[in-house]
Design an enzyme around this catalytic site. Structure first.
Site, mmCIF file in Angstrom:
data_model
loop_
_atom_site.group_PDB
_atom_site.id
_atom_site.type_symbol
_atom_site.label_atom_id
_atom_site.label_comp_id
_atom_site.label_asym_id
_atom_site.label_seq_id
_atom_site.Cartn_x
_atom_site.Cartn_y
_atom_site.Cartn_z
ATOM 1 N N THR A 13 0.802 -1.227 0.000
ATOM 2 C CA THR A 13 0.000 0.000 0.000
ATOM 3 C C THR A 13 0.831 1.271 0.000
ATOM 4 O O THR A 13 0.474 2.259 -0.647
ATOM 5 C CB THR A 13 -0.918 -0.008 1.245
ATOM 6 O OG1 THR A 13 -1.769 -1.131 1.148
ATOM 7 C CG2 THR A 13 -1.756 1.246 1.343
ATOM 8 N N THR A 90 1.672 -4.680 4.331
ATOM 9 C CA THR A 90 1.549 -5.044 5.749
ATOM 10 C C THR A 90 1.051 -6.480 5.940
ATOM 11 O O THR A 90 1.329 -7.092 6.971
ATOM 12 C CB THR A 90 0.578 -4.094 6.485
ATOM 13 O OG1 THR A 90 -0.691 -4.142 5.829
ATOM 14 C CG2 THR A 90 1.106 -2.673 6.494
ATOM 15 N N THR A 161 3.671 -9.374 14.766
ATOM 16 C CA THR A 161 2.524 -10.015 14.114
ATOM 17 C C THR A 161 1.506 -8.929 13.765
ATOM 18 O O THR A 161 1.415 -7.921 14.476
ATOM 19 C CB THR A 161 1.931 -11.121 15.032
ATOM 20 O OG1 THR A 161 0.962 -11.863 14.312
ATOM 21 C CG2 THR A 161 1.296 -10.570 16.304
HETATM 22 N N1 ASP Z 1 -2.632 -5.807 0.746
HETATM 23 C C1 ASP Z 1 -1.574 -4.881 1.097
HETATM 24 C C2 ASP Z 1 -0.276 -5.666 1.170
HETATM 25 O O1 ASP Z 1 -0.028 -6.339 2.112
HETATM 26 C C3 ASP Z 1 -1.854 -4.216 2.369
HETATM 27 C C4 ASP Z 1 -0.805 -3.236 2.798
HETATM 28 O O2 ASP Z 1 0.198 -3.013 2.179
HETATM 29 O O3 ASP Z 1 -1.012 -2.658 3.862
HETATM 30 O O4 ASP Z 1 0.504 -5.592 0.259
#
Ligand code: ASP
Length: 343
Positions: A13, A90, A161
């Site tokens: 993201t 994330t 985590t």
């Molecule tokens: N779906 C995204 C990922 O893990 C979520 C994020 O980056 O926060 O790449």
């Protein structure tokens, strides 16, 4: 020694932009945004180079092969930079941070993983703070381990985590205190950090052989275990109840675990609880698991247990050697209970 920080954008993201199909990684966005922030070019923030990976991924698509690419990239640039920031989605950041902590043997520099819940190009975002602070942490020295920085907390990578799908406080380290609290001041708890390594730096790739994690649930049967544990599976992380218990009055379930363990599948018991450790000696239910070859993962997260299994398998160890090493603390990922004093 160079004071620059190497920043790798792997996807996620933090560097995404809106598209008609929803958020998608936007090549070059981070560099454009960062170069446009004059405050990043003063003396508080280290000089940095930023590289976008060729295949920018939502971290849901990351696999151990990607951990190996990231590890090899850090190794290739290890001597040229003071520290590393890995920008990552994330969703699986805690898995990558955990695996890298084992794979980067003898790490003597900070490797800080971060990302964000809102992309850096949005008016209101957590990306800028996470990235700027990660840069400062990676450039400041003193930390010689893989960490995850998010929302004011510096966490040990292999203790972290993801605990919130949408909140800015997306990560926790339930079984080890934060290494740093970053508010008005940057406060690093040096007594909680890993000591600088004794040996030289070496990148040890993870195995890409199959391993699995399985959450124990009421009604689980021996056949569920057999289906998951069939060849070529090499390791199984059992997410068990409480201090490591699973149903112990189902002979077929115990038989399935024994068959797998006798075939060389390393079965590691961790707890489904957010906090606390496994103790296979507390209850008869746990002792029966130990009796069929299941080993304790103590207070390791599932992420750490999977990364450690693949790291040890990648070193070409036998199942017995993997099982032995899994129960020892290799880089701060587990706490073994103290041995009680002799009566
Ligand atoms: N779906 C995204 C990922 O893990 C979520 C994020 O980056 O926060 O790449």
């Amino acid at each position: 020694m160079s004071k620059t920080v190497y920043v790798a954008y792997t996807g996620g993201t933090i560097g995404m932009s809106r598209t008609p199909d929803g958020y998608a990684p936007d090549r070059g966005l981070l560099e454009r945004v960062l170069r446009g922030l004059p405050e990043l070019h003063g003396d508080q923030v280290p000089a940095f180079v930023i590289r976008d990976y060729a295949d920018l991924k939502d971290s849901a698509d990351m696999s151990p092969a990607d951990w190996n690419d990231i590890g090899a990239d850090i190794a290739a640039h290890y001597d040229d930079h003071a520290g590393f920031v890995i920008l990552h989605g994330t969703d699986t950041m805690a898995y990558t941070a955990s695996a890298l902590s084992f794979m980067l043997e003898g790490l003597a520099k900070p490797v800080i993983l971060t990302g964000s819940q809102i992309p850096i190009g949005e008016v209101r975002n957590d990306a800028r703070n996470n990235l700027v602070t990660a840069l400062m942490l990676a450039g400041s020295g003193g930390v010689s381990e893989v960490c995850l920085y998010f929302n004011g907390q510096l966490l040990r990578g292999n203790r972290s985590t993801k605990v919130h799908s949408v909140g800015f406080d997306a990560f926790a380290s339930p079984n080890y205190p934060a290494l740093g609290d970053i508010g008005i001041e940057i406060e690093i708890h040096t007594e909680r950090l890993r000591r600088p390594p004794a040996g030289p730096f070496r990148f040890a790739p993870a195995s890409t052989e199959p391993v699995a994690a399985l959450r124990i649930f009421p009604g689980i049967t021996g056949d569920v275990i057999r289906n998951i544990a069939k060849p070529p599976l090499r390791g199984l992380v059992l997410e068990a109840y409480g201090v490591g218990n699973a149903p112990s009055h189902d002979p077929d379930l115990l038989a399935a675990l024994r068959e797998a363990s006798e075939r060389g599948v390393v079965i590691v018991d961790v707890t489904q609880c957010i906090r606390g450790s496994v103790d296979l000696t507390s209850y008869a239910a746990g002792a029966r698991l130990a009796g069929v070859g299941v080993i304790s993962g103590f207070d390791m997260t599932v992420e750490a247990a999977l990364g450690k299994l693949l790291y040890l398998l990648g070193r070409g160890l036998s199942p017995d050697e993997v099982a032995r090493a899994m129960q020892h603390d290799l880089c701060g990922e587990l706490t073994r209970p103290p041995v009680p004093p002799m009566a």
